[in-house]
Scaffold this active site. Structure first.
Site, short mmCIF file in Angstrom:
data_model
loop_
_atom_site.label_atom_id
_atom_site.label_comp_id
_atom_site.label_asym_id
_atom_site.label_seq_id
_atom_site.Cartn_x
_atom_site.Cartn_y
_atom_site.Cartn_z
N ASN A 130 -20.61 0.85 19.69
CA ASN A 130 -19.63 1.77 19.11
C ASN A 130 -20.21 3.19 19.14
OD1 ASN A 130 -18.41 3.45 17.12
ND2 ASN A 130 -17.38 1.66 16.28
N HIS A 143 -20.08 7.85 16.50
CA HIS A 143 -20.91 8.88 15.84
C HIS A 143 -21.47 9.91 16.81
CE1 HIS A 143 -19.94 7.22 12.15
NE2 HIS A 143 -20.46 6.05 12.41
N HIS A 194 -13.26 4.04 17.65
CA HIS A 194 -12.22 3.92 16.62
C HIS A 194 -11.41 5.22 16.62
CE1 HIS A 194 -11.35 2.92 12.08
NE2 HIS A 194 -10.26 3.22 12.76
N ARG A 203 -9.21 7.12 14.76
CA ARG A 203 -8.71 7.16 13.38
C ARG A 203 -7.46 8.04 13.28
NH1 ARG A 203 -11.22 5.87 8.67
NH2 ARG A 203 -13.05 4.57 8.92
N ARG A 228 -11.06 12.07 12.87
CA ARG A 228 -12.28 12.73 12.38
C ARG A 228 -13.42 12.71 13.40
NH1 ARG A 228 -14.28 8.52 7.75
NH2 ARG A 228 -12.20 8.90 6.98
N GLU A 255 -10.76 0.33 18.44
CA GLU A 255 -10.57 -0.02 17.02
C GLU A 255 -9.48 0.87 16.47
OE1 GLU A 255 -13.68 0.32 14.04
OE2 GLU A 255 -14.95 -0.72 15.46
N THR A 281 -15.26 1.86 7.86
CA THR A 281 -14.36 0.76 7.51
C THR A 281 -15.00 -0.06 6.39
OG1 THR A 281 -13.85 0.70 9.86
CG2 THR A 281 -12.99 -1.10 8.52
N GLU A 335 -12.98 -10.63 14.48
CA GLU A 335 -14.34 -10.08 14.36
C GLU A 335 -14.76 -10.28 12.92
OE1 GLU A 335 -15.09 -6.09 15.86
OE2 GLU A 335 -16.77 -5.85 14.45
N HIS A 365 -20.63 -4.89 12.04
CA HIS A 365 -20.65 -3.92 10.94
C HIS A 365 -21.98 -3.97 10.20
CE1 HIS A 365 -19.30 -1.02 8.03
NE2 HIS A 365 -18.25 -0.83 8.80
N1 PXP Z 1 -16.95 -3.39 13.84
C1 PXP Z 1 -15.97 -2.72 13.21
C2 PXP Z 1 -14.63 -3.38 13.11
C3 PXP Z 1 -16.18 -1.44 12.68
O1 PXP Z 1 -15.19 -0.80 12.03
C4 PXP Z 1 -17.45 -0.84 12.87
C5 PXP Z 1 -17.67 0.57 12.38
O2 PXP Z 1 -16.91 1.47 13.09
C6 PXP Z 1 -18.44 -1.56 13.55
C7 PXP Z 1 -18.17 -2.85 13.99
C8 PXP Z 1 -19.79 -0.99 13.79
O3 PXP Z 1 -20.43 -0.84 12.56
P1 PXP Z 1 -21.79 -0.04 12.48
O4 PXP Z 1 -21.51 1.37 12.87
O5 PXP Z 1 -22.19 -0.18 11.04
O6 PXP Z 1 -22.75 -0.71 13.41
#
Ligand code: PXP
Length: 248
Positions: free
Chosen positions: A6, A9, A42, A44, A48, A69, A100, A150, A190
């Site tokens: 992901n 960031h 994601h 949003r 953001r 996402e 999330t 998931e 997550h």
């Molecule tokens: N899975 C989902 C559904 C999420 O919303 C996120 C965060 O955007 C992640 C995985 C990844 O989480 P992390 O950034 O804490 O590794």
């Protein structure tokens, strides 16, 4: 087990200045070179971090699997259907949250989800639902027609002592087995880090792990020494040229 990276960031840093760098599209290409099987972003509702432009360009450049996402907001669903990622992961979304927070309440939103899942399936897009490892949420996910769930690993990731860790792992295992018996494919993610991923990999048999924050954090530290020394070198070289210019 596949790795979904992901890259939200990377866009968070760019949006802090609303400039062009660092570009998440470049990050995705480099992540794929590093072995990422899936690229996740994601989009949003408040935009953001990831922007529409990012998703469009990622659609053109990600040749592995693009996982979008998103919430079930009409505007985002329409955008996703037009952009055609291989997979969407539906998540709950609150404006004030930093990330999330919990899983999707599939039981409470069954009616909406039946329609949304059908729209995606008709468009040839795989649907995954991000849920807590609760029996009722898992069977509801099957009922609404999703192909994947998931499992939310946040509680496991946040647990500090070994007893709660193993209880939460068992809960995830039970969730995974229930889902697989129903014919659902299972991903997890997550809060996963370089420290807590090992036990999870050993204990679960899921298809994809989705990891973001920890990988982007590691990337900052892996790259900062080189980045600073290149800037020092550049300043030194230009200072030297200036001095030589004055002398000549
Ligand atoms: N899975 C989902 C559904 C999420 O919303 C996120 C965060 O955007 C992640 C995985 C990844 O989480 P992390 O950034 O804490 O590794």
């Amino acid at each position: 087990m596949k790795l979904g990276v992901n890259i939200d960031h990377v866009a968070t840093i760019r949006q802090a200045r609303r400039t062009f760098e660092p570009d998440p599209v470049t990050a995705a290409s480099l992540a794929i070179l590093g072995g990422a099987d899936v690229i996740t972003v994601h989009l949003r509702e408040d935009r953001r971090h990831i922007q529409d432009r990012d998703v469009r360009l990622l659609r053109e450049t990600v040749y592995t699997k693009l996982n979008l996402e998103m919430s079930v907001a009409r505007e985002i669903v329409d955008f996703a259907i037009e952009t055609k990622p291989e997979q969407v992961t539906l998540v709950p979304e609150k404006r004030q949250e930093v990330t999330t927070e919990g899983g999707l309440d599939v039981v409470a939103q069954k009616k909406v989800l039946v329609d949304v899942v059908k729209r995606f399936r008709d468009a040839g897009i795989l649907v995954s639902l991000f849920i807590d490892p609760e029996e009722n949420q898992i069977s509801a996910s099957g009922d609404v027609g999703a192909q994947y769930i998931e499992l939310h690993t946040g509680n496991y990731a946040n647990s500090r002592d070994d007893i709660s860790k193993s209880k939460l792992i068992e809960k995830l295992q039970r969730g995974m087995e229930t889902a697989q018996k129903l014919g659902l494919r299972v991903n997890a993610g997550h809060g996963l880090t370089y420290q807590n991923v090992g036990l999870l990999v050993k204990s679960l048999d899921v298809e994809e792990l989705h990891i973001g924050h920890s990988i982007v954090s590691r990337a900052v530290f892996d790259g900062i020494q080189k980045a600073v020394s290149e800037m020092k070198e550049l300043i030194f070289r230009h200072s030297l040229q200036k001095q030589l210019g004055r002398m000549g």
